[in-house]
Design an enzyme around this catalytic site. Sequence first.
Site, PDB file in Angstrom:
ATOM      1  N   MET A  23       4.710  -7.600  -0.401  1.00  0.00           N
ATOM      2  CA  MET A  23       4.391  -7.633  -1.831  1.00  0.00           C
ATOM      3  C   MET A  23       5.633  -7.957  -2.660  1.00  0.00           C
ATOM      4  SD  MET A  23       1.824  -4.360  -2.149  1.00  0.00           S
ATOM      5  CE  MET A  23       1.327  -4.808  -3.827  1.00  0.00           C
ATOM      6  N   SER A  24       5.609  -9.095  -3.336  1.00  0.00           N
ATOM      7  CA  SER A  24       6.745  -9.500  -4.175  1.00  0.00           C
ATOM      8  C   SER A  24       6.620  -8.963  -5.593  1.00  0.00           C
ATOM      9  CB  SER A  24       6.825 -11.025  -4.231  1.00  0.00           C
ATOM     10  OG  SER A  24       5.713 -11.541  -4.951  1.00  0.00           O
ATOM     11  N   CYS A 116      14.700 -17.888   3.886  1.00  0.00           N
ATOM     12  CA  CYS A 116      14.278 -16.513   3.600  1.00  0.00           C
ATOM     13  C   CYS A 116      13.020 -16.166   4.402  1.00  0.00           C
ATOM     14  CB  CYS A 116      14.030 -16.342   2.110  1.00  0.00           C
ATOM     15  SG  CYS A 116      13.541 -14.676   1.633  1.00  0.00           S
ATOM     16  N   CYS A 213      15.058 -16.960  -6.380  1.00  0.00           N
ATOM     17  CA  CYS A 213      15.116 -15.604  -6.929  1.00  0.00           C
ATOM     18  C   CYS A 213      16.529 -15.167  -7.279  1.00  0.00           C
ATOM     19  CB  CYS A 213      14.457 -14.600  -5.973  1.00  0.00           C
ATOM     20  SG  CYS A 213      15.277 -14.398  -4.378  1.00  0.00           S
TER      21      CYS A 213
END
Length: 377
Positions: A23-24, A116, A213
Amino acid sequence: MTQTLNSLGFAKPEAETRVVVAMSGGVDSSVVAAQLAEDGYDVVGVTLQLYDHGAALAKKGACCAGRDIHDARRVAEEMGFPHYVLDYENIFQEAVIDEFADAYLGGATPVPCIRCNERVKFKDLLETAKDLDADCMATGHYIQRKVGPHGPELHAAVDAARDQSYFLFSTTPEQLSYLRFPLGHLPTKDATRALAAKYGLAVAGKPDSQDICFVPDGNYASVIEKLRPGAADPGEIVDMDGNVLAQHRGVIHYTIGQRRGLGIGGLSEPLYVVRLDPDSRRVVVGPKEALSTRIVPVREINWLGDAPFTSRAEWHVSTKIRSTRPPREAILRPTGDTTAEVELLTPEEGVSPGQACVFYDSGSTRVLGGGWIWRGA
């Protein structure tokens, strides 16, 4: 009598199927978690803290920042499943940020989101999911996993505008057997937001993440300067014969194919950045046709085809060398187990070392794998 499989492909009740959801804090992964919880699965939400988010706290669309951790936790509370935050800052620094800086300084155009996924989310986080006794791990990526005659296959998302297959080409067959992507079949992003509204999620209208990010304002050069002092040292802009045309303010401010901001006026033909030479601190410029590339060397190939990669001298595939461009026909010629030469049937402009070259089965949505573009031997 054979038991029917649940929606995640397991022959047992949903309540006995544990799924870890990455969950981001964004709408996509929140919808995945909410939907699976609503369907009765044993859901565990996990959010990764990947970098020092102090600078990004107030920024819209920065992934994994403090606001996003809060949003993910709130969804878990609303839907009634446990949620954990894991500190992956050191792993992320070593596996993603350092390479991003070094690749950029080497004149390459890195794609850190792929690294990532490959080195953090689908490696360390996936192992954590197994440690939690999860049957599988689900993410909010827009890509499809289909079970074919030889096992799980990776396919582009139904919605071409949202498809993230370019960023997931390095997913291995072993990882693919454990991963689930519940959003890949949805027709549009609006359908995802409609589901978020249906589940009453506060993130239903949250903006999409746009930037990398750890580059909160899209200013790559300032991040590289902080990570690698001296990276912005000035140098020369030269033509393809080595003639000095102007001075520049640091190689890190330029990318292959760039036309604007070169500070060279009075020319009859526009010039483009065709090569970056960080060792001599030179930016090489030339005419547009100098950007045209037909032969692309690729290495670190992850192959997802049914037959072994080296079992053929040539594979006729479609390739993507930029996430935003549609696949183009190409001939893929293996030169080793994980290296190849790609011949583009239509030359492309602005091909840069450090970008991914992703292979698709021509005429279908299947991802056959991909690798990293480099300068060649």
